[in-house]
Structures are given as C-alpha cells and as structure tokens.
Write a protein that holds these residues in place. Structure first.
Motif, PDB file in Angstrom:
ATOM      1  N   ALA A 112      51.291  39.764  34.414  1.00 40.06           N
ATOM      2  CA  ALA A 112      51.579  40.630  33.290  1.00 40.06           C
ATOM      3  C   ALA A 112      53.044  40.082  32.779  1.00 40.06           C
ATOM      4  CB  ALA A 112      51.519  41.907  33.879  1.00 40.06           C
ATOM      5  N   GLU A 113      53.741  39.684  33.733  1.00 35.66           N
ATOM      6  CA  GLU A 113      55.244  39.241  33.374  1.00 35.66           C
ATOM      7  C   GLU A 113      55.113  38.090  32.397  1.00 35.66           C
ATOM      8  OE1 GLU A 113      59.312  39.350  33.193  1.00 35.66           O
ATOM      9  OE2 GLU A 113      58.294  41.052  34.561  1.00 35.66           O
ATOM     10  N   ALA A 114      54.352  37.216  32.788  1.00 32.02           N
ATOM     11  CA  ALA A 114      54.344  35.805  32.134  1.00 32.02           C
ATOM     12  C   ALA A 114      53.523  35.944  30.771  1.00 32.02           C
ATOM     13  CB  ALA A 114      53.572  34.877  33.021  1.00 32.02           C
TER      14      ALA A 114
ATOM     15  N   SER B 104      46.957  41.747  24.716  1.00 31.72           N
ATOM     16  CA  SER B 104      47.163  40.354  25.177  1.00 31.72           C
ATOM     17  C   SER B 104      45.784  39.594  24.946  1.00 31.72           C
ATOM     18  CB  SER B 104      47.453  40.435  26.853  1.00 31.72           C
ATOM     19  OG  SER B 104      47.494  39.380  27.330  1.00 31.72           O
ATOM     20  N   VAL B 105      45.976  38.234  25.281  1.00 31.50           N
ATOM     21  CA  VAL B 105      44.999  37.127  25.023  1.00 31.50           C
ATOM     22  C   VAL B 105      43.995  37.359  26.196  1.00 31.50           C
ATOM     23  CG1 VAL B 105      46.146  35.229  26.014  1.00 31.50           C
ATOM     24  CG2 VAL B 105      44.487  35.106  24.253  1.00 31.50           C
ATOM     25  N   ILE B 106      44.586  38.004  27.226  1.00 34.87           N
ATOM     26  CA  ILE B 106      43.696  38.049  28.408  1.00 34.87           C
ATOM     27  C   ILE B 106      44.280  39.254  29.267  1.00 34.87           C
ATOM     28  CG2 ILE B 106      44.956  36.315  29.802  1.00 34.87           C
ATOM     29  CD1 ILE B 106      42.239  35.387  30.944  1.00 34.87           C
ATOM     30  N   SER B 107      43.351  39.786  30.225  1.00 38.01           N
ATOM     31  CA  SER B 107      44.096  40.958  31.069  1.00 38.01           C
ATOM     32  C   SER B 107      44.911  40.112  32.137  1.00 38.01           C
ATOM     33  CB  SER B 107      42.683  41.563  31.564  1.00 38.01           C
ATOM     34  OG  SER B 107      42.300  40.732  32.685  1.00 38.01           O
ATOM     35  N   PRO B 108      45.729  40.733  32.657  1.00 38.62           N
ATOM     36  CA  PRO B 108      46.455  40.164  33.861  1.00 38.62           C
ATOM     37  C   PRO B 108      45.570  39.787  35.045  1.00 38.62           C
ATOM     38  CG  PRO B 108      47.564  42.141  33.038  1.00 38.62           C
ATOM     39  CD  PRO B 108      46.300  42.093  32.271  1.00 38.62           C
ATOM     40  N   GLU B 109      44.568  40.476  35.283  1.00 39.30           N
ATOM     41  CA  GLU B 109      43.828  40.214  36.551  1.00 39.30           C
ATOM     42  C   GLU B 109      43.301  38.741  36.201  1.00 39.30           C
ATOM     43  OE1 GLU B 109      43.997  44.727  36.697  1.00 39.30           O
ATOM     44  OE2 GLU B 109      43.864  43.236  35.013  1.00 39.30           O
ATOM     45  N   GLY B 110      42.640  38.614  34.924  1.00 37.90           N
ATOM     46  CA  GLY B 110      41.811  37.567  34.554  1.00 37.90           C
ATOM     47  C   GLY B 110      42.805  36.297  34.477  1.00 37.90           C
ATOM     48  N   CYS B 111      44.107  36.488  34.038  1.00 32.69           N
ATOM     49  CA  CYS B 111      45.262  35.462  34.042  1.00 32.69           C
ATOM     50  C   CYS B 111      45.291  35.161  35.584  1.00 32.69           C
ATOM     51  CB  CYS B 111      46.171  35.941  33.133  1.00 32.69           C
ATOM     52  SG  CYS B 111      47.516  34.785  33.044  1.00 32.69           S
ATOM     53  N   ALA B 112      45.609  35.894  36.258  1.00 27.70           N
ATOM     54  CA  ALA B 112      46.013  35.490  37.648  1.00 27.70           C
ATOM     55  C   ALA B 112      44.557  34.960  38.329  1.00 27.70           C
ATOM     56  CB  ALA B 112      46.311  36.927  38.565  1.00 27.70           C
ATOM     57  N   ALA B 113      43.383  35.155  37.998  1.00 30.98           N
ATOM     58  CA  ALA B 113      42.464  34.598  38.727  1.00 30.98           C
ATOM     59  C   ALA B 113      42.134  33.080  38.338  1.00 30.98           C
ATOM     60  CB  ALA B 113      40.891  35.397  38.258  1.00 30.98           C
ATOM     61  N   ILE B 114      42.562  32.949  37.072  1.00 34.52           N
ATOM     62  CA  ILE B 114      42.428  31.730  36.518  1.00 34.52           C
ATOM     63  C   ILE B 114      43.641  30.768  36.992  1.00 34.52           C
ATOM     64  CG2 ILE B 114      42.893  29.998  34.322  1.00 34.52           C
ATOM     65  CD1 ILE B 114      41.033  32.257  32.825  1.00 34.52           C
ATOM     66  N   LEU B 115      44.933  31.194  36.849  1.00 34.40           N
ATOM     67  CA  LEU B 115      46.097  30.482  37.100  1.00 34.40           C
ATOM     68  C   LEU B 115      46.309  30.304  38.752  1.00 34.40           C
ATOM     69  CD1 LEU B 115      48.713  31.395  34.389  1.00 34.40           C
ATOM     70  CD2 LEU B 115      47.256  29.471  34.393  1.00 34.40           C
ATOM     71  N   TRP B 116      46.057  31.444  39.371  1.00 37.94           N
ATOM     72  CA  TRP B 116      46.467  31.391  40.790  1.00 37.94           C
ATOM     73  C   TRP B 116      45.292  31.831  41.925  1.00 37.94           C
ATOM     74  CZ3 TRP B 116      49.912  34.231  37.333  1.00 37.94           C
ATOM     75  CH2 TRP B 116      50.871  33.697  37.187  1.00 37.94           C
ATOM     76  N   LYS B 117      44.118  31.787  41.081  1.00 42.07           N
ATOM     77  CA  LYS B 117      42.909  31.964  41.896  1.00 42.07           C
ATOM     78  C   LYS B 117      42.960  33.141  42.562  1.00 42.07           C
ATOM     79  CE  LYS B 117      42.105  27.796  40.170  1.00 42.07           C
ATOM     80  NZ  LYS B 117      41.316  27.465  39.038  1.00 42.07           N
ATOM     81  N   ASP B 118      43.687  33.998  42.148  1.00 43.33           N
ATOM     82  CA  ASP B 118      43.772  35.272  43.035  1.00 43.33           C
ATOM     83  C   ASP B 118      44.307  36.392  41.901  1.00 43.33           C
ATOM     84  OD1 ASP B 118      44.061  37.388  44.814  1.00 43.33           O
ATOM     85  OD2 ASP B 118      45.193  36.350  46.260  1.00 43.33           O
ATOM     86  N   ARG B 119      43.234  37.453  42.012  1.00 46.52           N
ATOM     87  CA  ARG B 119      43.442  38.580  41.060  1.00 46.52           C
ATOM     88  C   ARG B 119      44.759  39.399  41.751  1.00 46.52           C
ATOM     89  NH1 ARG B 119      39.216  40.211  37.702  1.00 46.52           N
ATOM     90  NH2 ARG B 119      39.920  42.303  37.923  1.00 46.52           N
ATOM     91  N   ALA B 120      45.174  39.439  42.920  1.00 47.65           N
ATOM     92  CA  ALA B 120      46.226  39.913  43.373  1.00 47.65           C
ATOM     93  C   ALA B 120      47.563  39.555  42.751  1.00 47.65           C
ATOM     94  CB  ALA B 120      46.492  39.651  44.875  1.00 47.65           C
TER      95      ALA B 120
END
Length: 335
Positions: free
Chosen positions: A250-252, A228-244
């Motif tokens: 991961a789905e996206a 992947s271009v980024i980890s799921p946690e990193g992606c979540a932190a950028i898009l939704w401001k929350d690693r949770a």
C-alpha cells in the motif's frame, strides 16, 4: 440520509476511540439513572475523544486508509444516491445477456439538473453481497453502464459515476463473456462521449474494474478512498509472494488521495468528516453534493469540442514514463 447504525465493529486503530466512547456512554447512563450531574466529566471525555480522533486520523498510514475505504459501515453508492439525487429511475440490463446488480444506473435529478447516475454497489451482509457480487461487476455490468452513457449522450444528460469496487469479477464466466473487452470498449467510448462526465471514487477504486466507469472530465476521490492498479494484497502476492506484505505494498503503490492528487491522477479530494464518512454519512453526502454541483456547472459552460479536447489532453499528459537504456550484449564469437 440516515446515519449508519452503530455497532461494535472497529478497526484496530479505532479501538482506543471505542473505549472512550464506551466510557462516555456509561457516564450518560449513570447520569440518567442516578440523576447525577456529571456534565463536567462528560465534557472532558468528549474533548478526549475529539483529540484522539484528530491525532489518529492525522497520522494514518496508506494501509489504514485502505482499511477505512473498506469499512463495512462506509456509505455506498445507493446511500449517496438517496442523499444527493432525486427522482432516480433505475434502468436494468445490457440488452445482451442479463442485469448485473454490481452496477446500478439510471436518470436522476441533481438539484434542478437531470443527470445519468451510474454507481458500483456492494452489499452490507452475505445475502446482499451475493446479490451484488461483492461489488465486482461482470462484463454485462460494464455493457449496461455503456448503454446508459450512450443514452445520456443522446439526451444531453451529464454522467455522474461513483466508483467502489475491489475490481472486475475475475471468474471463468466473466472471462468467457469477455470482461477485458467490455472494459476496453468503455474506456474508448467514454473518451469521446459527447456529454460531461464526472467520476468520484467513494471507497475502493480497484484497477480496470474501477476505470471501466471512470474515464471522465473530472475525477474526484473521497479523502479516505483509494484508487490503484491493483489491490495491496494482490501486489504483495506478486512482488513478495505473501499477502501479509499488503501494508508495505500500500505504501509503494501511492494509492491514497493525497498522492493521487499530487500525481495529477485526480482533480480534487472531497473531505470527509473527522474519523471517516461512516461516522457522519449525511455530512459526507452534503459535501460531495456541493462539489458535484460546482464541477458540473463549470463543465456545462464548455463548448463540446473544447470539453472533448480537454478530456483527451488530460489523459495524454497524466505522466511521462521513461525506460532506462539497456546495455547491448554482443554475441560471443562463434555463436
């Protein structure tokens, strides 16, 4: 290849299996201690375990596959090296700064074929992880890898690289020593390297940290690995401001082996034993070895000019991206 030692560690979705395995172990101990014939009960629980395992792994979510790719007992590059290759001679250093232990490499034998092995290595415990920098290479690691690839080109050795990293090390020192430039140079040089290159993602394939040793004629991925271009946690932190929100990310990201194969990012998926490579490392290694031998035999038959042209076209036609036309906003009068 020795089997990975058993432990009580289990991912959330593996816990029902561990409960059944505990029951099975208790029955076997009872049979030995009390001299009782409980073979029927043992067979019944074994059948339940296999059925539960098949059902769980048939319906894994992308996030659960990411968890499997990070399983602490999953075979690492050195495990596959010991099981698949012979005569490995590790070469150290980038001849510029130091030796990066997050990337290992050197000549080895794959059956009767000499190759240049390069792999990203994690640790099994805190001490090993500090030594291996948690599998996150510094720029000198990529420069070491490039030195070995150029050596392989000089002596006509095919390159086989195993990818398993969360990403390149993002520390200040790595930035000061130009980690982005080191990766970029590897991408450029691997694209024209005059020797066959095969890459397999065996665990985590994190962004440019993975791509720095993964520009290849054939890119493979183990069934439960991700790329992947980024980890799921990193992606979540950028898009939704929350690693949770990592499971949602991961789905996206479409980062699982099946999605990558559908998109043409990888050329093949290497099957794992049911439940994951960590449950049967020897079988996982044998399967990977057979695939590597088959792919290498095919690549060796191609003339070098044709090999390089196929490699170039492979990356040119990965995907076509189109940007939607933006409406032109006319300036207001007087502005």
């Amino acid at each position: 290849m020795a089997a990975t030692p058993k432990s009580k560690f289990a991912l959330d979705f593996e816990k029902p299996l561990r409960e059944l395995e505990t029951q099975l172990q208790s029955l076997r101990q009872l049979s030995e201690q009390q001299k009782l014939d409980v073979s029927g009960e043992i067979r019944a629980i074994e059948a339940k375990i296999e059925a539960a395992k098949a059902n769980i792994h048939k319906h894994l979510t992308p996030w659960q596959k990411v968890q499997l790719a990070r399983h602490p007992h999953r075979p690492y590059a050195l495990d596959y090296l010991a099981a698949i290759f012979e005569g490995f001679q590790e070469l150290h250093g980038d001849r510029l700064y130091r030796d990066d232990q997050a990337i290992i490499g050197g000549p080895a034998m794959l059956d009767d074929q000499p190759v240049m092995f390069i792999g990203q290595q994690k640790g099994r415990n805190t001490k090993e992880n500090l030594h291996r920098n948690f599998g996150c290479p510094n720029p000198e690691g990529y420069r070491k890898a490039l030195r070995l690839m150029r050596l392989a080109e000089k002596f006509h050795l095919p390159v086989i690289s195993l990818v398993d990293t969360p990403g390149a090390y993002p520390g200040i020192g790595a930035e000061e020593r130009h980690v982005a430039e080191a990766i970029a140079v590897n991408l450029r040089e691997m694209s024209v390297l005059e020797t066959p290159i095969i890459t397999c993602v065996i665990g985590e394939g994190g962004s440019g940290g993975a791509l720095g040793i993964a520009v290849a004629d054939v890119v493979l991925i183990l069934e439960n690995a991700y790329y992947s271009v980024i980890s799921p946690e990193g992606c979540a932190a950028i898009l939704w401001k929350d690693r949770a929100h990592a499971p949602r990310a991961a789905e996206a990201l479409q980062l699982t082996a099946d999605k990558l194969f559908e998109a043409g990012i990888v050329e093949g998926i290497v099957p794992e034993p049911l439940g994951g490579a960590h449950l049967d490392p020897a079988t996982a290694a044998k399967t990977l070895k057979d695939v590597l031998i088959t792919q290498l035999a095919r690549l060796k038959k191609l003339p070098m000019k044709e090999l390089l042209e196929e490699r170039y076209q492979k990356y040119r036609k990965l995907r076509v991206y189109e940007e939607s036309q933006l409406s032109v906003v006319k300036p207001m009068a007087g502005v």
